[in-house]
Design a protein around this motif. Structure first.
Motif, PDB file in Angstrom:
ATOM      1  N   GLY A  84       0.851  -1.602  -0.319  1.00 47.08           N
ATOM      2  CA  GLY A  84       0.171   0.201  -0.103  1.00 47.08           C
ATOM      3  C   GLY A  84       0.813   1.441   0.144  1.00 47.08           C
ATOM      4  O   GLY A  84       1.649   1.123  -0.623  1.00 47.08           O
ATOM      5  N   ARG A  89      -4.900   3.086   4.058  1.00 49.34           N
ATOM      6  CA  ARG A  89      -5.130   2.202   4.489  1.00 49.34           C
ATOM      7  C   ARG A  89      -5.411   1.167   2.686  1.00 49.34           C
ATOM      8  O   ARG A  89      -5.772   2.331   1.714  1.00 49.34           O
ATOM      9  N   ASN A  90      -4.577  -0.100   2.209  1.00 53.91           N
ATOM     10  CA  ASN A  90      -5.018  -0.484   0.689  1.00 53.91           C
ATOM     11  C   ASN A  90      -5.693  -0.671   1.146  1.00 53.91           C
ATOM     12  O   ASN A  90      -7.674  -1.177   1.658  1.00 53.91           O
ATOM     13  N   LEU A  92      -7.086  -3.695   0.317  1.00 51.94           N
ATOM     14  CA  LEU A  92      -8.063  -5.048   1.185  1.00 51.94           C
ATOM     15  C   LEU A  92      -8.552  -4.323   2.463  1.00 51.94           C
ATOM     16  O   LEU A  92      -9.040  -5.118   2.905  1.00 51.94           O
ATOM     17  N   GLN A  93      -7.411  -3.533   3.097  1.00 53.49           N
ATOM     18  CA  GLN A  93      -7.878  -2.693   4.368  1.00 53.49           C
ATOM     19  C   GLN A  93      -9.174  -2.074   4.039  1.00 53.49           C
ATOM     20  O   GLN A  93     -10.322  -2.166   5.201  1.00 53.49           O
ATOM     21  N   LEU A  94      -9.524  -1.334   2.895  1.00 54.78           N
ATOM     22  CA  LEU A  94     -11.237  -0.762   3.100  1.00 54.78           C
ATOM     23  C   LEU A  94     -11.915  -1.960   2.712  1.00 54.78           C
ATOM     24  O   LEU A  94     -12.874  -1.770   3.508  1.00 54.78           O
ATOM     25  N   ALA A  96     -12.041  -4.532   4.428  1.00 54.54           N
ATOM     26  CA  ALA A  96     -12.082  -5.231   5.339  1.00 54.54           C
ATOM     27  C   ALA A  96     -13.221  -4.360   6.521  1.00 54.54           C
ATOM     28  O   ALA A  96     -13.752  -4.554   7.633  1.00 54.54           O
ATOM     29  N   ALA A  97     -13.411  -3.566   5.977  1.00 51.43           N
ATOM     30  CA  ALA A  97     -13.643  -2.009   7.079  1.00 51.43           C
ATOM     31  C   ALA A  97     -15.378  -2.295   7.342  1.00 51.43           C
ATOM     32  O   ALA A  97     -15.995  -2.964   6.419  1.00 51.43           O
TER      33      ALA A  97
END
Length: 268
Positions: A84, A89-90, A92-94, A96-97
């Motif tokens: 990232g 946040r990349n 994948l992290q977004l 998962a939010a």
């Protein structure tokens, strides 16, 4: 005339790829990371949002431009990688939010693309080279577009399994119509200067060497008209699509009454 703001201390957004210069009633916003083809990041979007919030009230016209060979090559592809962008946040992290967090995050990104259509301003995008994805949508965020003959627009989000989510779908549809907007977005194909001018996506197409001068000439023409009349006219036109013919005629009458009384010095 106000001296242009070029000192990094006075223009704190340069480290995030945005430079602001104020010249009287004209503001020039420059995407200033030409070595990266002005690839966009959340930090750039925060900077653009801050510029919109902090513009002096004296500014009437905003000119948006990109330094270098491309207006903007779109989203920084590091957002798609596991590493990232440091501090961000990349994807994948977004993904998962929580729903509320994700919605608020995207809304915060959109802010960088929406203030350009405020009724107290007229915004012009001067676009050369590539304007891809987020770059395309940033140009669409402006009221008017002047393009160089080497311009290449493309909405790549759908090709990547995403949707255009930076407030570009409505202006694109309003400019070129539903069918062409769908085809442009779903195929991700390139749209050049000739097609952009022919379909209304661009107000004017000029040789690349003349882009800056043409955009500034348009800004000067906009500044020549009284500010109150420009604001009233912009608001009338912005609301026209949601009104019937008779409702629009009524809105014209109300707006004209305000103008006549203002010009005559008669208050409410």
């Amino acid at each position: 005339m106000t001296a242009p703001v070029t000192d990094p201390q006075a223009s704190p957004w340069e480290q995030d790829g945005v430079r602001l210069e104020i010249d009287g009633e004209l503001a020039v916003v420059t995407l200033c990371q030409p070595k990266r083809r002005n690839a966009q990041s959340p930090a750039m979007w925060r900077a653009l949002s801050s510029v919109g919030r902090e513009l002096p009230g004296s500014v009437r016209v905003v000119l948006l431009r990109g330094e270098g060979v491309s207006f903007s090559a779109g989203l920084d592809r590091a957002m798609f990688t596991a590493e990232g962008i440091p501090g961000e946040r990349n994807f994948l992290q977004l993904a998962a939010a929580e729903d509320k967090d994700l919605d608020e995050t995207i809304a915060s990104y959109q802010e960088a693309f929406t203030w350009w259509r405020r009724p107290d301003l007229v915004s012009i995008a001067a676009v050369q080279g590539h304007a891809v994805g987020a770059g395309f949508q940033l140009a669409l965020g402006c009221d008017l577009r002047v393009v160089a003959d080497d311009v290449q627009f493309s909405m790549k989000e759908t090709s990547l399994g995403l949707v255009p989510d930076l407030a570009g779908t409505k202006p694109l549809t309003e400019l070129v119509g539903y069918a062409r907007a769908l085809e442009i977005c779903a195929t991700g194909r390139w749209v050049g200067a000739e097609e952009a001018a022919a379909t209304g996506l661009a107000n004017l197409a000029v040789p690349a060497a003349e882009l800056e001068a043409a955009a500034r000439d348009l800004a000067a023409a906009l500044l020549a008209a009284p500010r109150s009349a420009v604001i009233e006219t912009k608001v009338l036109l912005q609301g026209a699509g949601g009104r019937s013919y008779d409702e629009q005629r009524s809105a014209e009458r109300v707006a004209q009454a305000r103008r006549l009384r203002d010009l005559a010095g008669i208050g409410d």
